[in-house]
Write an enzyme that holds these catalytic residues in place. Structure first.
Site, PDB file in Angstrom:
ATOM      1  N   CYS A 232       0.769  -1.289  -0.143  1.00 51.51           N
ATOM      2  CA  CYS A 232       0.027  -0.200  -0.222  1.00 51.51           C
ATOM      3  C   CYS A 232       0.764   1.140  -0.008  1.00 51.51           C
ATOM      4  CB  CYS A 232      -1.222   0.099   1.045  1.00 51.51           C
ATOM      5  SG  CYS A 232      -0.136   0.077   2.688  1.00 51.51           S
ATOM      6  N   HIS A 269      -2.817  11.301  15.971  1.00 56.30           N
ATOM      7  CA  HIS A 269      -3.149  10.468  14.551  1.00 56.30           C
ATOM      8  C   HIS A 269      -2.167   9.549  14.094  1.00 56.30           C
ATOM      9  CE1 HIS A 269      -5.506   9.809  11.011  1.00 56.30           C
ATOM     10  NE2 HIS A 269      -4.151  10.045  10.273  1.00 56.30           N
ATOM     11  N   HIS A 272      -5.066   4.472   9.598  1.00 53.71           N
ATOM     12  CA  HIS A 272      -6.350   4.173   9.432  1.00 53.71           C
ATOM     13  C   HIS A 272      -6.166   2.402   9.437  1.00 53.71           C
ATOM     14  CE1 HIS A 272      -6.919   8.002   7.942  1.00 53.71           C
ATOM     15  NE2 HIS A 272      -8.372   7.765   8.008  1.00 53.71           N
ATOM     16  N   ASP A 276      -8.875  -5.654   4.904  1.00 53.80           N
ATOM     17  CA  ASP A 276      -8.505  -6.203   3.857  1.00 53.80           C
ATOM     18  C   ASP A 276      -6.680  -6.811   4.129  1.00 53.80           C
ATOM     19  OD1 ASP A 276      -6.639  -3.999   3.931  1.00 53.80           O
ATOM     20  OD2 ASP A 276      -7.326  -3.238   1.861  1.00 53.80           O
ATOM     21  N   ARG A 285      -5.714  -4.797   8.429  1.00 50.93           N
ATOM     22  CA  ARG A 285      -4.537  -3.861   8.091  1.00 50.93           C
ATOM     23  C   ARG A 285      -4.307  -2.700   8.613  1.00 50.93           C
ATOM     24  NH1 ARG A 285      -3.624  -0.216   3.477  1.00 50.93           N
ATOM     25  NH2 ARG A 285      -5.766  -0.647   2.854  1.00 50.93           N
ATOM     26  N   CYS A 287      -2.768   0.745   8.648  1.00 50.55           N
ATOM     27  CA  CYS A 287      -1.863   1.382   7.715  1.00 50.55           C
ATOM     28  C   CYS A 287      -1.696   2.682   8.332  1.00 50.55           C
ATOM     29  CB  CYS A 287      -2.980   1.844   6.626  1.00 50.55           C
ATOM     30  SG  CYS A 287      -2.114   2.450   5.126  1.00 50.55           S
TER      31      CYS A 287
END
Length: 314
Positions: A232, A269, A272, A276, A285, A287
């Site tokens: 990704c 933060h 996310h 998947d 996952r 990310c």
């Protein structure tokens, strides 16, 4: 201390008014950016021969509103694919652009532009350049929509309400101390939910044994044993060290519904989580932005106080 960014979004009347409404913005000035001649007049700029863009000088308190917050609002106020045209205005002076004076802001701007570009198949037409010069426009252009409430404005009025509702950012660690330690990109990612560029970030291809901790307060978050190459472009993990270390909430930015991941300890933060991931590892996952993490290799974990996690890595 206030920071400054210069934003060209078509007619500067609406752009100046929009940003003047944002909590944390100290002042806005309509003017002409990157002109080939000094102190151009409005009439000269309208000829297109000065190379100037109608722009707005935005001074803001970065502890109250982030550069990413301002840019996300800006992106909503323009057609990012339009070349030399916004609303009913045409000409090179109405081109879109972001001009900076602090070189450190370039990485944040380019990251946000890259995120915006992923929403379109055509190239976006927003310049990102250092500011060469800026000349305030004539007095009658300043605070134009305050003086003329029914005046022309290409900005959707619904955005004015949204601008007023941009919440001041808060964090559970001291902001002044934190700002000294973080790079501008780390600040924007952790405090203002920016997303760094894929594939070129620090830990995407980091697969040494070790631990990943919250860049803001050092809380251990992820282990290398749960990191995998998802393709990704960002670090991907199948799970955190402990689910209580992570807070999740719905994120509807960019017209999508996603699950945002924050550090429970600091409120920073992180990224996310998506459904998947590898099925054999739970199907998730995580990310995560490299800029929200600090990697500590196995051989340094004991010295840095993370020795109790070593058995989970070996």
């Amino acid at each position: 201390m206030l920071k400054t960014i210069y934003i060209a979004g078509g007619c500067f009347w609406g752009t100046a008014h929009l940003f003047s409404l944002v909590p944390g913005v100290d002042s806005t000035v309509a003017g002409y950016a990157n002109s080939s001649i000094a102190n151009p007049s409005y009439e000269q700029v309208c000829t297109g021969r000065t190379g100037a863009a109608e722009a707005v000088k935005v001074e803001y308190d970065p502890d109250s509103v982030g550069l990413t917050d301002l840019l996300q609002l800006y992106f909503k106020s323009i057609d990012p694919l339009s070349v030399n045209r916004q609303g009913g205005d045409r000409g090179t002076q109405y081109r879109t652009g972001i001009y900076y004076t602090d070189p450190a802001d370039a990485a944040v701007i380019e990251t946000d532009l890259a995120t915006l570009q992923r929403r379109y198949s055509e190239p976006i037409a927003i310049e990102c350049l250092p500011l060469k010069n800026f000349y305030p426009a004539e007095d009658y252009h300043q605070d134009y929509l305050y003086k003329n409430p029914g005046g022309y404005c290409h900005v959707n009025p619904a955005l004015f309400k949204e601008a007023k509702e941009i919440a001041a950012r808060t964090t559970k660690v001291d902001k002044s101390e934190l700002r000294k330690r973080l790079t501008p990109l780390q600040w924007e990612v952790t405090q203002n939910a920016a997303t760094e560029r894929p594939f070129t970030n620090e830990y995407d291809n980091e697969f040494r044994k070790g631990i990943y901790v919250d860049i803001t307060d050092g809380t251990p978050l992820f282990l290398s044993t749960n990191k995998y190459n998802s393709g990704c472009g960002w670090p991907a993990f199948t799970r955190p060290i402990d689910e209580t270390l992570i807070d999740e909430s719905i994120d509807t930015s960019y017209g999508r519904v996603r699950t945002e991941v924050k550090s429970s300890s600091s409120g920073a933060h992180l990224g996310h989580v998506f459904p998947d991931g590898p099925a054999e590892a739970g199907g998730l996952r995580y990310c995560i932005n490299s800029a929200s993490l600090r990697f500590i290799p196995l051989e340094k974990m004991e010295a840095e106080g993370y020795g109790k996690y070593i058995p989970y890595i070996k």
